[in-house]
Design an enzyme around this catalytic site. Structure first.
Site, short mmCIF file in Angstrom:
data_model
loop_
_atom_site.label_atom_id
_atom_site.label_comp_id
_atom_site.label_asym_id
_atom_site.label_seq_id
_atom_site.Cartn_x
_atom_site.Cartn_y
_atom_site.Cartn_z
N PHE A 149 1.05 -7.23 -3.78
CA PHE A 149 -0.35 -7.60 -3.96
C PHE A 149 -1.32 -6.54 -3.44
O PHE A 149 -2.48 -6.51 -3.81
CB PHE A 149 -0.64 -8.93 -3.23
CG PHE A 149 -0.83 -8.78 -1.74
CD1 PHE A 149 -2.08 -8.43 -1.22
CD2 PHE A 149 0.22 -8.95 -0.84
CE1 PHE A 149 -2.26 -8.25 0.15
CE2 PHE A 149 0.04 -8.77 0.52
CZ PHE A 149 -1.21 -8.41 1.01
N LYS A 173 6.22 -6.58 -13.80
CA LYS A 173 6.02 -7.92 -13.21
C LYS A 173 5.13 -7.71 -11.98
O LYS A 173 5.59 -7.38 -10.90
CB LYS A 173 7.39 -8.50 -12.82
CG LYS A 173 7.49 -10.00 -12.74
CD LYS A 173 6.52 -10.67 -11.84
CE LYS A 173 6.88 -10.60 -10.37
NZ LYS A 173 5.79 -11.12 -9.48
N GLU A 176 1.80 -11.99 -8.29
CA GLU A 176 1.17 -13.21 -8.82
C GLU A 176 -0.09 -13.57 -8.03
O GLU A 176 -0.81 -14.48 -8.40
CB GLU A 176 2.18 -14.37 -8.83
CG GLU A 176 2.73 -14.81 -7.48
CD GLU A 176 3.89 -13.96 -6.95
OE1 GLU A 176 3.90 -12.73 -7.18
OE2 GLU A 176 4.76 -14.53 -6.27
N ARG A 177 -0.35 -12.84 -6.90
CA ARG A 177 -1.51 -13.20 -6.09
C ARG A 177 -2.80 -12.56 -6.59
O ARG A 177 -3.88 -13.09 -6.36
CB ARG A 177 -1.25 -12.83 -4.63
CG ARG A 177 -0.27 -13.79 -4.01
CD ARG A 177 -0.07 -13.51 -2.55
NE ARG A 177 1.18 -12.80 -2.34
CZ ARG A 177 1.60 -12.37 -1.16
NH1 ARG A 177 0.85 -12.55 -0.10
NH2 ARG A 177 2.73 -11.75 -1.03
N SER A 226 7.93 -6.31 0.25
CA SER A 226 8.41 -6.46 1.63
C SER A 226 9.90 -6.12 1.71
O SER A 226 10.63 -6.20 0.72
CB SER A 226 8.16 -7.89 2.10
OG SER A 226 8.84 -8.78 1.23
N CYS A 281 0.76 -0.43 3.30
CA CYS A 281 2.09 -0.08 3.83
C CYS A 281 2.01 1.21 4.64
O CYS A 281 2.94 1.54 5.34
CB CYS A 281 3.09 0.05 2.71
SG CYS A 281 2.73 1.46 1.67
N GLU A 383 6.36 -6.40 10.90
CA GLU A 383 5.16 -5.94 10.19
C GLU A 383 4.18 -7.11 10.13
O GLU A 383 4.51 -8.17 9.61
CB GLU A 383 5.55 -5.51 8.77
CG GLU A 383 4.39 -4.99 7.96
CD GLU A 383 4.80 -4.63 6.53
OE1 GLU A 383 5.56 -5.40 5.89
OE2 GLU A 383 4.35 -3.58 6.05
P1 NAD Z 1 6.46 -9.37 -1.52
O1 NAD Z 1 7.79 -8.81 -1.16
O2 NAD Z 1 6.14 -10.76 -1.11
O3 NAD Z 1 6.29 -9.34 -3.12
C1 NAD Z 1 6.55 -8.20 -3.88
C2 NAD Z 1 7.02 -8.62 -5.26
O4 NAD Z 1 8.25 -9.33 -5.13
C3 NAD Z 1 6.04 -9.53 -5.98
O5 NAD Z 1 5.95 -9.14 -7.34
C4 NAD Z 1 6.68 -10.91 -5.84
O6 NAD Z 1 6.42 -11.75 -6.93
C5 NAD Z 1 8.16 -10.61 -5.77
N1 NAD Z 1 8.90 -11.58 -4.96
C6 NAD Z 1 8.44 -12.27 -3.88
N2 NAD Z 1 9.39 -13.07 -3.40
C7 NAD Z 1 10.48 -12.91 -4.18
C8 NAD Z 1 11.80 -13.46 -4.16
N3 NAD Z 1 12.18 -14.36 -3.24
N4 NAD Z 1 12.67 -13.06 -5.09
C9 NAD Z 1 12.32 -12.16 -6.02
N5 NAD Z 1 11.08 -11.60 -6.07
C10 NAD Z 1 10.17 -11.96 -5.17
O7 NAD Z 1 5.36 -8.34 -0.99
P2 NAD Z 1 3.78 -8.52 -0.93
O8 NAD Z 1 3.45 -9.49 0.15
O9 NAD Z 1 3.23 -8.73 -2.29
O10 NAD Z 1 3.35 -7.05 -0.47
C11 NAD Z 1 3.27 -6.65 0.86
C12 NAD Z 1 4.52 -5.92 1.29
O11 NAD Z 1 4.72 -4.78 0.46
C13 NAD Z 1 4.42 -5.36 2.70
O12 NAD Z 1 5.66 -5.55 3.34
C14 NAD Z 1 4.15 -3.88 2.48
O13 NAD Z 1 4.55 -3.03 3.53
C15 NAD Z 1 4.95 -3.63 1.25
N6 NAD Z 1 4.49 -2.44 0.56
C16 NAD Z 1 5.28 -1.33 0.65
C17 NAD Z 1 4.88 -0.16 0.05
C18 NAD Z 1 5.72 1.07 0.12
O14 NAD Z 1 5.42 2.00 -0.59
N7 NAD Z 1 6.76 1.12 0.93
C19 NAD Z 1 3.67 -0.12 -0.68
C20 NAD Z 1 2.90 -1.28 -0.76
C21 NAD Z 1 3.34 -2.44 -0.13
#
Ligand code: NAD
Length: 497
Positions: A149, A173, A176-177, A226, A281, A383
């Site tokens: 998101f 994909k 969704e937020r 994450s 991140c 985090e």
């Molecule tokens: P998230 O892991 O909750 O979601 C990321 C994606 O995974 C979304 O599209 C979501 O729909 C999907 N997802 C969520 N739960 C799932 C599940 N159980 N099974 C399959 N798919 C699932 O992350 P977020 O809260 O949207 O984003 C924040 C996180 O992203 C933080 O941890 C941040 O550090 C990380 N991030 C990392 C980078 C990097 O380059 N390393 C860059 C941006 C964000």
């Protein structure tokens, strides 16, 4: 109420899954849209559309593919303000910050415009008598991206422009937020005239992600999100024979050496710790001053600045940071602050009671500063992804390096110093993928590549830049000899010169 649609084979289509969820304006708490949670069949039909477009797109001369990309870049540039507004409306970050996000995404599109040059192969004449050899990189077919998101426009742009310029077709994909910015970028992509099915967007949750991870026609997956989900995506995708790069979470430390310019270090910490409400991140979430004197100066200089942070909705041009993305995330961040207090950290500035007149239902958390945080505390280990900066006092430089190297995450880090020896030693020894020297958020430019170490990245390739080209292509090497050079008689031994 806006109803977000899927984009499949060049058509915007409503979902028939019967499952959906609300999208909110985080500054007001009002629902602004509904996003579908697509079924496995809907995701499969997006993959089928990408597959149908794949062959002709992959065979198109790279120069022609680049021309579409140039057009897309021009349109995005002209509409940068609108994309930024779409980001802020659902994410909550300030307009200036959202414009910065769009700019960094645009730079990846610019990089992708150079694809003819980037795909040039290698040629060796006379590898044997009248035998020549050449290698080039060819597209994989259908590839997919799953995005978080926090950079709703930029992170998808780390992926699809590079993948598509390489000759692949794409299924995205998004989070969704806050799916609105992706859909605006998709409209602009269509306006650039790309053939139908080159880019497809399906919204959803685990059902959609699992379909992508297991589908035989998806050849590679880029994930950003994450760490627990990154690890799951990597394990499941690779178990199904796919190439996967999965970028995860972070805990980024900044060392402040005793010789550093404290005012500049404080400015850097303010921007890197509280910009985008800490939902980056590459946010700095741990300041590591070296020695008590440095720590005392740092905390005293930080305190009034954190207290004076201008917090507001994205429509307030004076705001330095906005709300968190959802009520649930706000509660999670508040829970971490409670936990920090419980575990004995010194709460220097408490953001828990923050209220903004007229925005009482927004998901705001005030700037928060902890001092005397220790490595055993939850707020250090995990985090937080909010406007919470921890100061961990370190007795000396070696202790600080060791601390960072022992943390499970290794995304970004920085050192502030005037000492070239210390800076060089730091760049050499630190076990982190992206390092800043007097630069607090060292996000590599589009023609380098982005990626952390340790549990911040699963897979062998960083994202975008030269690593992106390698990830989205496979190497083919051709060895050729023409009839004149072919001697009569079969050869049964292994070919040597
Ligand atoms: P998230 O892991 O909750 O979601 C990321 C994606 O995974 C979304 O599209 C979501 O729909 C999907 N997802 C969520 N739960 C799932 C599940 N159980 N099974 C399959 N798919 C699932 O992350 P977020 O809260 O949207 O984003 C924040 C996180 O992203 C933080 O941890 C941040 O550090 C990380 N991030 C990392 C980078 C990097 O380059 N390393 C860059 C941006 C964000």
């Amino acid at each position: 109420m806006r109803e977000i649609k899927n984009a499949i084979g060049g058509q915007l289509v409503g979902s028939a899954s019967g499952r959906s969820q609300p999208v909110f304006n985080p500054a007001t708490g009002e629902q602004v849209a509904t996003v579908p949670l697509s079924s496995a069949e809907e995701v499969s039909s997006a993959i089928a559309a990408a597959k149908a477009a794949s062959e002709s797109w992959g065979r198109m001369p790279p120069l022609k593919r680049a021309r579409y990309m140039f057009k897309f870049k021009e349109i995005c540039e002209a509409r940068a303000d609108d994309i930024a507004r779409a980001i802020s409306a659902e994410h909550g970050k300030t307009h200036a910050d959202a414009l910065g996000e769009v700019q960094r995404g645009l730079e990846v599109i610019e990089f992708a415009c150079g694809i003819p040059h980037l795909l040039k192969g290698e040629f060796s004449r006379n590898v044997g008598p009248e035998i020549d050899s050449y290698s080039d990189r060819q597209p994989l077919g259908v590839v997919a991206g799953i995005t978080p998101f926090n950079f709703p426009a930029m992170v998808p742009m780390w992926m699809y422009p590079v993948a598509i310029a390489c000759g692949n077709t794409f299924v995205l994909k998004p989070s969704e937020r806050d799916p609105g910015a992706v859909m605006l970028a998709y409209e602009l992509f269509e306006e650039a005239g790309f053939p139908k099915g080159v880019l497809n967007v399906v919204h959803g949750d685990k059902v959609a992600v699992d379909t992508i991870l297991k589908h035989p026609d998806v050849k590679a997956i880029s994930f950003v999100g994450s760490t627990p989900i990154a690890e799951y995506v990597y394990a499941t995708g690779t178990a199904h024979g796919k190439r996967v790069q999965a970028l995860g979470g972070a805990k980024n430390h900044m060392i402040i050496m005793p010789d550093a310019d404290i005012d500049k270090a404080v400015d850097a910490l303010m921007g890197a710790g509280y910009g985008s409400a800490g939902e980056r991140c590459m946010a700095v979430s741990v300041a590591v001053p070296i020695g008590e004197a440095t720590a005392n100066k740092l905390v005293e200089a930080l305190r009034p600045k954190v207290e004076a942070l201008k917090i507001g909705p994205a429509t307030d041009s004076q705001a330095e940071m906005g709300p968190l993305v959802t009520r649930q995330h706000q509660q999670k961040v508040l829970g971490y602050i409670d936990q920090g207090v419980k575990e004995g950290a010194e709460l220097v500035v408490d953001g828990r009671g923050f209220k903004l007149q007229g925005y009482e239902n927004g998901y705001f958390v005030g700037g928060t500063l902890f001092d005397r945080v220790t490595p055993e505390m939850t707020i250090y280990k995990e985090e937080i992804f909010g406007p919470v900066l921890s100061v961990l006092r370190s007795p000396n430089y070696d202790h600080a390096v060791d601390l960072i190297n022992r943390h499970e995450y290794g995304n970004g880090t920085a050192i502030f110093t005037r000492d070239g020896d210390a800076a060089r030693n730091f760049a050499d020894r630190i076990e982190v993928g992206m390092v800043g020297i007097n630069v607090p958020i060292p996000v590599p430019v589009a023609y380098h590549s982005f990626g952390g170490w340790k549990r911040s990245l699963f897979g062998d390739h960083s994202i975008y830049g030269p690593e992106g080209i390698r990830f989205y292509t496979r190497l083919k090497t051709v060895t050729q000899r023409w009839p004149e050079g072919i001697k009569s008689g079969a050869v049964f031994t292994f070919p040597t010169m």
